[in-house]
Every structure is written in C-alpha cells, then in structure tokens.
Design a protein around this motif. Structure first.
Motif, PDB file in Angstrom:
ATOM      1  N   GLY A   1       2.809  10.220  13.409  1.00 46.73           N
ATOM      2  CA  GLY A   1       2.951  11.601  12.980  1.00 46.73           C
ATOM      3  C   GLY A   1       2.528  11.761  11.534  1.00 46.73           C
ATOM      4  N   ALA A   2       3.338  12.449  10.747  1.00 46.11           N
ATOM      5  CA  ALA A   2       3.016  12.727   9.347  1.00 46.11           C
ATOM      6  C   ALA A   2       3.366  11.570   8.420  1.00 46.11           C
ATOM      7  CB  ALA A   2       3.757  13.989   8.894  1.00 46.11           C
ATOM      8  N   TRP A   3       3.996  10.533   8.953  1.00 44.12           N
ATOM      9  CA  TRP A   3       4.504   9.447   8.111  1.00 44.12           C
ATOM     10  C   TRP A   3       3.700   8.161   8.290  1.00 44.12           C
ATOM     11  CZ3 TRP A   3       8.608  10.006   4.717  1.00 44.12           C
ATOM     12  CH2 TRP A   3       9.352  11.184   4.843  1.00 44.12           C
ATOM     13  N   SER A   4       3.328   7.537   7.181  1.00 42.83           N
ATOM     14  CA  SER A   4       2.894   6.142   7.197  1.00 42.83           C
ATOM     15  C   SER A   4       4.160   5.287   7.206  1.00 42.83           C
ATOM     16  CB  SER A   4       2.063   5.814   5.951  1.00 42.83           C
ATOM     17  OG  SER A   4       0.880   6.571   5.937  1.00 42.83           O
ATOM     18  N   PHE A   5       4.036   4.073   7.722  1.00 41.82           N
ATOM     19  CA  PHE A   5       5.203   3.197   7.717  1.00 41.82           C
ATOM     20  C   PHE A   5       4.778   1.777   7.390  1.00 41.82           C
ATOM     21  CE2 PHE A   5       3.661   2.825  12.076  1.00 41.82           C
ATOM     22  CZ  PHE A   5       3.743   1.453  12.307  1.00 41.82           C
ATOM     23  N   ALA A   6       5.732   1.014   6.871  1.00 40.03           N
ATOM     24  CA  ALA A   6       5.548  -0.412   6.635  1.00 40.03           C
ATOM     25  C   ALA A   6       6.741  -1.148   7.217  1.00 40.03           C
ATOM     26  CB  ALA A   6       5.427  -0.717   5.143  1.00 40.03           C
ATOM     27  N   VAL A   7       6.464  -2.164   8.021  1.00 37.87           N
ATOM     28  CA  VAL A   7       7.494  -3.076   8.512  1.00 37.87           C
ATOM     29  C   VAL A   7       7.431  -4.281   7.587  1.00 37.87           C
ATOM     30  CG1 VAL A   7       8.350  -4.393  10.478  1.00 37.87           C
ATOM     31  CG2 VAL A   7       7.083  -2.261  10.870  1.00 37.87           C
TER      32      VAL A   7
ATOM     33  N   GLY B   1      -1.664   7.313   2.928  1.00 36.12           N
ATOM     34  CA  GLY B   1      -2.010   6.558   4.117  1.00 36.12           C
ATOM     35  C   GLY B   1      -1.376   5.177   4.126  1.00 36.12           C
ATOM     36  N   PRO B   2      -1.480   4.472   5.242  1.00 31.95           N
ATOM     37  CA  PRO B   2      -0.869   3.145   5.360  1.00 31.95           C
ATOM     38  C   PRO B   2      -1.364   2.134   4.327  1.00 31.95           C
ATOM     39  CG  PRO B   2      -1.448   3.988   7.534  1.00 31.95           C
ATOM     40  CD  PRO B   2      -2.036   4.936   6.534  1.00 31.95           C
ATOM     41  N   ASP B   3      -2.675   2.107   4.049  1.00 31.27           N
ATOM     42  CA  ASP B   3      -3.179   1.139   3.076  1.00 31.27           C
ATOM     43  C   ASP B   3      -2.621   1.411   1.681  1.00 31.27           C
ATOM     44  OD1 ASP B   3      -4.569   0.020   5.145  1.00 31.27           O
ATOM     45  OD2 ASP B   3      -6.564   0.407   4.330  1.00 31.27           O
ATOM     46  N   GLU B   4      -2.544   2.671   1.299  1.00 34.30           N
ATOM     47  CA  GLU B   4      -1.977   3.020  -0.005  1.00 34.30           C
ATOM     48  C   GLU B   4      -0.496   2.679  -0.059  1.00 34.30           C
ATOM     49  OE1 GLU B   4      -1.504   4.393  -3.920  1.00 34.30           O
ATOM     50  OE2 GLU B   4      -3.300   3.809  -2.804  1.00 34.30           O
ATOM     51  N   LEU B   5       0.213   2.874   1.048  1.00 32.54           N
ATOM     52  CA  LEU B   5       1.621   2.476   1.091  1.00 32.54           C
ATOM     53  C   LEU B   5       1.747   0.982   0.839  1.00 32.54           C
ATOM     54  CD1 LEU B   5       4.639   2.786   1.654  1.00 32.54           C
ATOM     55  CD2 LEU B   5       4.114   2.768   4.109  1.00 32.54           C
ATOM     56  N   ALA B   6       0.897   0.187   1.489  1.00 30.25           N
ATOM     57  CA  ALA B   6       0.937  -1.263   1.278  1.00 30.25           C
ATOM     58  C   ALA B   6       0.691  -1.609  -0.193  1.00 30.25           C
ATOM     59  CB  ALA B   6      -0.090  -1.955   2.167  1.00 30.25           C
ATOM     60  N   LEU B   7      -0.273  -0.946  -0.821  1.00 28.77           N
ATOM     61  CA  LEU B   7      -0.562  -1.215  -2.232  1.00 28.77           C
ATOM     62  C   LEU B   7       0.639  -0.879  -3.113  1.00 28.77           C
ATOM     63  CD1 LEU B   7      -4.249   0.041  -2.500  1.00 28.77           C
ATOM     64  CD2 LEU B   7      -3.441  -2.338  -2.603  1.00 28.77           C
ATOM     65  N   ARG B   8       1.289   0.234  -2.824  1.00 29.86           N
ATOM     66  CA  ARG B   8       2.445   0.624  -3.630  1.00 29.86           C
ATOM     67  C   ARG B   8       3.643  -0.290  -3.396  1.00 29.86           C
ATOM     68  NH1 ARG B   8       2.476   7.243  -4.304  1.00 29.86           N
ATOM     69  NH2 ARG B   8       0.232   7.464  -4.638  1.00 29.86           N
ATOM     70  N   LEU B   9       3.635  -1.017  -2.284  1.00 29.02           N
ATOM     71  CA  LEU B   9       4.679  -2.011  -2.014  1.00 29.02           C
ATOM     72  C   LEU B   9       4.328  -3.382  -2.581  1.00 29.02           C
ATOM     73  CD1 LEU B   9       5.654  -1.088   1.661  1.00 29.02           C
ATOM     74  CD2 LEU B   9       7.083  -0.835  -0.383  1.00 29.02           C
ATOM     75  N   GLY B  10       3.240  -3.455  -3.335  1.00 30.61           N
ATOM     76  CA  GLY B  10       2.882  -4.713  -3.991  1.00 30.61           C
ATOM     77  C   GLY B  10       1.915  -5.575  -3.233  1.00 30.61           C
ATOM     78  N   ALA B  11       1.129  -4.987  -2.321  1.00 35.64           N
ATOM     79  CA  ALA B  11       0.161  -5.782  -1.560  1.00 35.64           C
ATOM     80  C   ALA B  11      -0.808  -6.480  -2.493  1.00 35.64           C
ATOM     81  CB  ALA B  11      -0.607  -4.890  -0.584  1.00 35.64           C
ATOM     82  N   VAL B  12      -1.096  -7.728  -2.186  1.00 33.86           N
ATOM     83  CA  VAL B  12      -2.099  -8.504  -2.920  1.00 33.86           C
ATOM     84  C   VAL B  12      -3.442  -8.237  -2.236  1.00 33.86           C
ATOM     85  CG1 VAL B  12      -2.801 -10.813  -3.652  1.00 33.86           C
ATOM     86  CG2 VAL B  12      -0.349 -10.251  -3.433  1.00 33.86           C
ATOM     87  N   PRO B  13      -4.356  -7.489  -2.886  1.00 34.29           N
ATOM     88  CA  PRO B  13      -5.585  -7.059  -2.201  1.00 34.29           C
ATOM     89  C   PRO B  13      -6.396  -8.194  -1.579  1.00 34.29           C
ATOM     90  CG  PRO B  13      -5.334  -5.899  -4.282  1.00 34.29           C
ATOM     91  CD  PRO B  13      -4.275  -6.959  -4.252  1.00 34.29           C
ATOM     92  N   SER B  14      -6.340  -9.376  -2.176  1.00 34.16           N
ATOM     93  CA  SER B  14      -7.142 -10.490  -1.664  1.00 34.16           C
ATOM     94  C   SER B  14      -6.488 -11.215  -0.494  1.00 34.16           C
ATOM     95  CB  SER B  14      -7.407 -11.494  -2.786  1.00 34.16           C
ATOM     96  OG  SER B  14      -6.185 -12.041  -3.260  1.00 34.16           O
ATOM     97  N   GLN B  15      -5.256 -10.834  -0.146  1.00 35.96           N
ATOM     98  CA  GLN B  15      -4.546 -11.543   0.930  1.00 35.96           C
ATOM     99  C   GLN B  15      -4.227 -10.586   2.068  1.00 35.96           C
ATOM    100  OE1 GLN B  15      -1.507 -14.383  -0.159  1.00 35.96           O
ATOM    101  NE2 GLN B  15      -2.117 -14.253  -2.306  1.00 35.96           N
ATOM    102  N   ARG B  16      -5.217 -10.410   2.950  1.00 35.24           N
ATOM    103  CA  ARG B  16      -5.050  -9.578   4.146  1.00 35.24           C
ATOM    104  C   ARG B  16      -5.235 -10.485   5.353  1.00 35.24           C
ATOM    105  NH1 ARG B  16      -7.461  -3.633   3.962  1.00 35.24           N
ATOM    106  NH2 ARG B  16      -6.360  -3.781   5.937  1.00 35.24           N
TER     107      ARG B  16
END
Length: 198
Positions: free
Chosen positions: A69-75, A25-40
């Motif tokens: 569709g079937a893809w999550s995305f990150a800009v 999902g999108p949130d997991e994609l963000a985490l795998r891209l190095g998202a800092v959980p405390s900075q949303r």
C-alpha cells in the motif's frame, strides 16, 4: 486481501523488528536504517536473512525491504536499528512506525515518528506509560478500543491474556495508520536485502 498486523500477536516466531515508512521508497528506507551500499546480498527469505545476520559483524543486522500500500517496510533481522533511527527515518515530512518484539526484554514496543521527531511511544500492555513529544496522540483510539480510560489509566481487565491484549493494541495501530503486512512477506518472501551498520 487486507491482512493487517494483528496476526503478530499470535505469531510465536516474531523476533524481527518491523519498521514502516510513508513518504519514501523501500531502498531509501534501507539507507535511512544504516544500509551499507556496498553490501547488498540479493533477495533473501527470512531464514536466509537470519543466517546472514548471524554471520555479519557484531552490532550489524540485515534489513529486507518492500512495500505494501502506501507504506514501505523493513524486516530487521539481528540488531534492529529502527527504534534508534526513527527520527532519521522520518525526516523531511516522512511518517514512520516501528514495532520491536523485544523477545529478551518484554514488553513489545511501539514508536511513531513524524518529520524527524518521536510523536508517541509505549510498550504493548504498558500503554499507561506513554512517551514522545505528544504522548497522548493515540489516546482517543486507545480509549475507543477499551485499552485505556480517558484519563490514561488502564481499562482492560488484568486477566486478559497477553496475545489478546497485544492484538487489541495492534488493532489500534493497524487502523490508525492503515498498516498491513502479510505474514508470508515476513517469513518466506525473497525480498531485497541490505546489511545495516551499527
């Protein structure tokens, strides 16, 4: 309405990296891209994300995420992490595609990874130089689109304008992976956003 991704070839404002993932999902994609959980910073449109990317620490970026569709995305605004982290994004059976506009160091780049490894990669307009564990993965598709010959050499005319050249290769990527990303999502839509650490 299917908008695909070919419009990127004609978009003069393509400066953000785009990472697609199928299987998470999108949130997991963000985490795998190095998202800092405390900075949303909350839902952001493109201009707000660029402003924030300019304000965060050097080496960090801002990823706005969603799904089509079937893809999550990150800009990815600022410093895109997608190319370097694609093996991590694609671990555990996930498929991932990264498109990097490389505005300062052309050509634009394409990378496809699956299950933790880069399958194939190349520059748009430089498809004769392919890398990855299976560099010829898209060769039949590129041959069918008259981008390359079966031996991997260039098939398109040298005089083909860059937008038409890029559109042809983006059409191959779009069809092969079933990618679609409406321009309004990249530019205007307020999407969940994450600060990504370097």
């Amino acid at each position: 309405m299917h908008t695909g991704i070919q419009w990127l070839a004609d978009w003069p404002h393509w400066y953000a990296g785009l990472t697609f993932a199928r299987g998470i999902g999108p949130d997991e994609l963000a985490l795998r891209l190095g998202a800092v959980p405390s900075q949303r910073p909350g839902p952001l449109a493109g201009p707000d994300a660029w402003d924030l990317a300019g304000a965060v620490l050097d080496g960090d970026g801002v990823a706005r995420v969603g799904a089509v569709g079937a893809w999550s995305f990150a800009v990815e605004h600022g410093v895109p992490a997608g190319a370097e982290l694609l093996p991590e994004v694609s671990r555990d059976g996930v498929e991932a595609v990264h498109l990097d506009p490389q505005p300062d160091h052309p050509p634009k780049q394409f990378v496809y990874a699956r299950d933790g490894e880069v399958v194939c990669c190349f520059g748009l307009g430089e498809e004769i130089w392919r890398g990855g564990h299976h560099p010829d993965f898209l060769l039949p598709d590129l041959v069918a689109a008259r981008v390359l010959r079966p031996d991997g050499t260039a098939a398109r005319p040298d005089t083909e304008p860059p937008p038409a050249r890029d559109r042809r290769t983006l059409s191959v990527i779009e069809r092969r992976f079933g990618l679609s990303l409406p321009r309004r999502l990249v530019e205007e839509a307020r999407l969940p956003a994450f600060v990504t650490g370097a």
